[in-house]
Scaffold this motif. Structure first.
Motif, PDB file in Angstrom:
ATOM      1  N   GLY A   1      -6.239   0.531  -5.127  1.00 30.58           N
ATOM      2  CA  GLY A   1      -6.280   0.438  -3.660  1.00 30.58           C
ATOM      3  C   GLY A   1      -7.689   0.339  -3.121  1.00 30.58           C
ATOM      4  N   ALA A   2      -8.618  -0.214  -3.919  1.00 29.94           N
ATOM      5  CA  ALA A   2     -10.018  -0.298  -3.488  1.00 29.94           C
ATOM      6  C   ALA A   2     -10.216  -1.269  -2.336  1.00 29.94           C
ATOM      7  CB  ALA A   2     -10.894  -0.714  -4.669  1.00 29.94           C
ATOM      8  N   ASP A   3      -9.206  -2.103  -2.060  1.00 35.42           N
ATOM      9  CA  ASP A   3      -9.344  -3.098  -0.986  1.00 35.42           C
ATOM     10  C   ASP A   3      -9.190  -2.485   0.406  1.00 35.42           C
ATOM     11  OD1 ASP A   3      -6.701  -2.600  -1.872  1.00 35.42           O
ATOM     12  OD2 ASP A   3      -5.963  -4.322  -0.727  1.00 35.42           O
ATOM     13  N   LEU A   4      -8.702  -1.247   0.489  1.00 32.83           N
ATOM     14  CA  LEU A   4      -8.540  -0.594   1.785  1.00 32.83           C
ATOM     15  C   LEU A   4      -9.580   0.503   1.954  1.00 32.83           C
ATOM     16  CD1 LEU A   4      -4.661  -0.164   2.154  1.00 32.83           C
ATOM     17  CD2 LEU A   4      -6.099  -2.061   2.902  1.00 32.83           C
ATOM     18  N   SER A   5     -10.001   0.714   3.210  1.00 36.87           N
ATOM     19  CA  SER A   5     -10.976   1.765   3.519  1.00 36.87           C
ATOM     20  C   SER A   5     -10.290   3.125   3.522  1.00 36.87           C
ATOM     21  CB  SER A   5     -11.614   1.505   4.882  1.00 36.87           C
ATOM     22  OG  SER A   5     -10.638   1.681   5.912  1.00 36.87           O
TER      23      SER A   5
ATOM     24  N   GLN B   1      -8.156   3.429   6.576  1.00 33.97           N
ATOM     25  CA  GLN B   1      -6.875   2.718   6.468  1.00 33.97           C
ATOM     26  C   GLN B   1      -5.892   3.494   5.601  1.00 33.97           C
ATOM     27  OE1 GLN B   1      -8.759  -0.992   5.176  1.00 33.97           O
ATOM     28  NE2 GLN B   1      -7.859  -2.039   6.944  1.00 33.97           N
ATOM     29  N   TRP B   2      -6.378   4.059   4.496  1.00 32.63           N
ATOM     30  CA  TRP B   2      -5.486   4.847   3.646  1.00 32.63           C
ATOM     31  C   TRP B   2      -4.987   6.105   4.366  1.00 32.63           C
ATOM     32  CZ3 TRP B   2      -2.611   3.237   0.125  1.00 32.63           C
ATOM     33  CH2 TRP B   2      -3.010   2.255  -0.790  1.00 32.63           C
TER      34      TRP B   2
ATOM     35  N   ARG C   1      -8.695   4.466  -4.605  1.00 26.49           N
ATOM     36  CA  ARG C   1      -9.924   3.699  -4.391  1.00 26.49           C
ATOM     37  C   ARG C   1     -10.857   3.769  -5.599  1.00 26.49           C
ATOM     38  NH1 ARG C   1     -13.386   4.644  -0.553  1.00 26.49           N
ATOM     39  NH2 ARG C   1     -13.611   2.459   0.076  1.00 26.49           N
TER      40      ARG C   1
ATOM     41  N   PRO D   1       0.813  -1.221   0.000  1.00 28.91           N
ATOM     42  CA  PRO D   1       0.000   0.000   0.000  1.00 28.91           C
ATOM     43  C   PRO D   1       0.846   1.270   0.000  1.00 28.91           C
ATOM     44  CG  PRO D   1      -0.940  -1.590   1.512  1.00 28.91           C
ATOM     45  CD  PRO D   1       0.375  -2.153   1.064  1.00 28.91           C
TER      46      PRO D   1
ATOM     47  N   LYS E   1       2.012   1.854  -3.469  1.00 29.37           N
ATOM     48  CA  LYS E   1       0.907   2.337  -4.300  1.00 29.37           C
ATOM     49  C   LYS E   1       0.661   3.829  -4.065  1.00 29.37           C
ATOM     50  CE  LYS E   1      -1.612  -2.084  -4.501  1.00 29.37           C
ATOM     51  NZ  LYS E   1      -2.849  -2.814  -4.078  1.00 29.37           N
TER      52      LYS E   1
END
Length: 606
Positions: free
Chosen positions: A460-464, A467-468, A439, A409, A412
């Motif tokens: 990075g859609a897998d993280l909220s 979280q980002w 996202r 992450p 990214k």
């Protein structure tokens, strides 16, 4: 016959023995030596100059920026029989003249002055009219020009060494990094002074820092559920938020008052007076409130905005638990706090050197928030002290965070920041825009700037979002990213290259919002935690009596007796005057003033 320091400590202040370095400091200054004293808040700094002033011939001059609290400090000294007074702008002409006459006649043991008063016409001439026992320069870190609490008037205090070369000087502070320590020494001309550096550790304070989610609910839960009925201080960055927060807490059933420089003077005084003189009041304030607060039973200090520096944070949290009982320092912070602080610095009046210094302070504060090891170890190391093992009394020690490998992450995010710069004509954006790109969140602005054409779009859609934001904060704290300009735009640093190349791993804590940490004694207030049920009942009776005495005399309850003294009385139940003098905090003056009433109350309680 001149009393010895030990005699003064026992007979005047009612303490059986000095603590820590106090005896060495007192004996050194009493003998005429200069001293630089670094001692944590609550460590007993005032004893270090009050006792020598009473042992030496003349009047001890205390230079302190705490004009608003001089009345209570003087009242506490007068209560134990010390001839103390203050000179400040809040006094009437008649009051000032009376104090000046008493000083000139040699009728004062201690005289409190604000540093700026030395610039007032006639002050130096007044001081020359009587013998001076010593100069005590309190909150000496204010002399540090690039410190967190610089006061220009402190720069003039170095002249005291020239005007009164034979009068001992003692400079004291609770917040000094090694660099600030050097500045104090140089600017106050204390190169020949003896230095006393106590441990900065306050083991009774539990440190807890959490990510900011619904801060209103987080704060309310912390205050109401963990500190119901206890005195505390809540710090907010803006005046508007101070008033809003005090309102939130009152709506939740907390006895809360607001304090900031924009309120009418009478309203500020009323808030401060209630906090100091009543039990269980919570004050919500900007950092304008608190320096020199002597209230010993503050059970918590909370921050709902990120402090500007570790020094400021340490000083503010140090206002909790001065009596040595369990206390808590709680803080909620978020990425928006970092951006806001950066904007304030960038838009400030300081030159580039001053702004870089402020940014450095802020980065250290962010680093403290983001660390995944003992917070107390970090704090002490910042002030030049090592703690051999983890403290066991901070949130990281008590509830170790779960770590996750955030290397990918981080790569990214850094790649996105680089691409918005390189592929969009040198433009970059604040954190929110980069998170939207990662996202894959579309908007008119995204379409207009063609950000959805970036190769990192949607990866990075897998993280909220939370979280980002945590990843952004962590990279800012560890120096891989920096926030620039008025809008807090993100830019990578040289330190980001090893991460991008896969040569450096990024491990960070899981993003947990509003994690509540209980206290081992949460159901029992700190003041009575170690008492039996019967002793606690006596303690409460004593506290009720103390409050009545304090109101009658117009002083805070702790000026009458501290909680530690009340606990000693409730535990030992002394039956006569001699036994009362064995209780810490009861000297001859307080025995004469309160002894009969206390013995009567204890007798009725048996």
């Amino acid at each position: 016959m001149v009393a010895t320091p030990t005699q003064v400590l026992a007979e005047v202040f009612g303490y059986p023995a000095f603590r820590g370095d106090q005896q060495q400091i007192v004996e050194h200054v009493t003998a005429g030596g200069d001293a630089v004293v670094l001692m944590p808040t609550g460590g007993g700094k005032s004893i270090c100059y009050q006792v020598p002033a009473l042992c030496r011939e003349g009047t001890g001059i205390v230079l302190s920026p705490l004009v608003a609290l001089m009345h209570d400090q003087v009242a506490a000294l007068q209560m134990v029989g010390v001839r103390a007074a203050a000179l400040n702008a809040a006094m009437s002409f008649e009051e000032r003249r009376s104090v000046e006459e008493a000083y000139a006649a040699g009728q004062l043991d201690l005289l409190y002055l604000a540093p700026e008063r030395l610039s007032s016409p006639g002050t130096i001439e007044l001081l020359r009219q009587s013998k001076i026992a010593l100069f005590a320069i309190d909150e000496a870190h204010c002399v540090s020009q690039w410190g967190h609490d610089f006061r220009p008037d402190y720069l003039r205090l170095g002249a005291l060494a020239v005007e009164w070369p034979d009068v001992p000087r003692i400079a004291l502070t609770a917040t000094a990094t090694p660099a600030t320590h050097r500045e104090i020494t140089e600017r106050l001309h204390l190169e020949q002074a003896k230095h006393f550096v106590s441990s900065f550790d306050r083991p009774n304070i539990r440190y807890q820092i959490e990510s900011k989610g619904q801060v209103r609910q987080q704060l309310t839960r912390f205050v109401r559920d963990q500190h119901a009925g206890e005195a505390g201080i809540v710090y907010a960055l803006s005046r508007r938020k101070v008033e809003q927060t005090a309102g939130w807490l009152r709506d939740a059933g907390v006895d809360a008052v607001a304090y900031h420089a924009g309120l009418p003077a009478a309203e500020r005084l009323a808030a401060q007076t209630r906090f100091l003189r009543e039990d269980g009041v919570v004050v919500v304030a900007t950092i304008a409130f608190g320096m020199g607060i002597d209230k010993p039973d503050v059970r918590f200090v909370a921050h709902i905005d990120l402090p500007k520096s570790v020094e400021g944070y340490y000083q503010e949290t140090g206002r909790a638990g001065r009596d040595g009982d369990a206390a808590e320092a709680w803080m909620a912070y978020g990425l928006a706090d970092v951006v806001q602080q950066r904007q304030l610095i960038e838009g400030g009046d300081g030159d580039e050197f001053a702004k870089r210094n402020q940014i450095s302070h802020l980065n250290h504060m962010l680093e403290l928030c983001e660390i995944v090891h003992c917070r107390r170890q970090y704090l002490l190391r910042y002030f030049g002290q090592e703690l051999g093992e983890a403290c066991g009394n901070c949130d990281v020690c008590l509830d170790p965070p779960k770590l996750w490998d955030a290397t990918v992450p981080a790569q990214k995010l850094l790649s996105t920041v680089l691409r918005t710069y390189n592929e969009r004509g040198g433009r970059t954006f604040a954190a929110g825009q980069h998170i939207d790109v990662l996202r894959g969140v579309g908007s008119e602005r995204v379409t207009q700037l063609k950000l959805d054409e970036l190769s990192t779009w949607g990866i990075g859609a897998d993280l909220s979002v939370a979280q980002w934001r945590g990843v952004v904060r962590h990279l800012l704290a560890t120096g891989q990213l920096e926030s620039q300009g008025e809008w807090g735009v993100l830019a990578p640093t040289e330190a980001s290259k090893p991460v991008l190349r896969g040569e450096q791993q990024v491990m960070m804590r899981e993003e947990v919002v509003a994690r509540a940490a209980g206290r081992s004694n949460a159901k029992k207030q700190a003041a009575t935690a170690d008492l039996t049920e019967a002793q606690a009942e006596v303690f409460e009776k004593l506290r009720e009596w103390r409050l009545g005495e304090a109101r009658e005399q117009g002083v805070p309850p702790y000026v009458v007796f501290g909680d530690a003294t009340l606990r000693g009385l409730a535990t030992h139940l002394p039956r006569d005057a001699e036994a009362l003098l064995e209780i810490s905090g009861i000297g001859q003056a307080k025995l004469e003033r309160y002894g009969e009433a206390v013995l009567e109350l204890l007798s009725a309680s048996v």
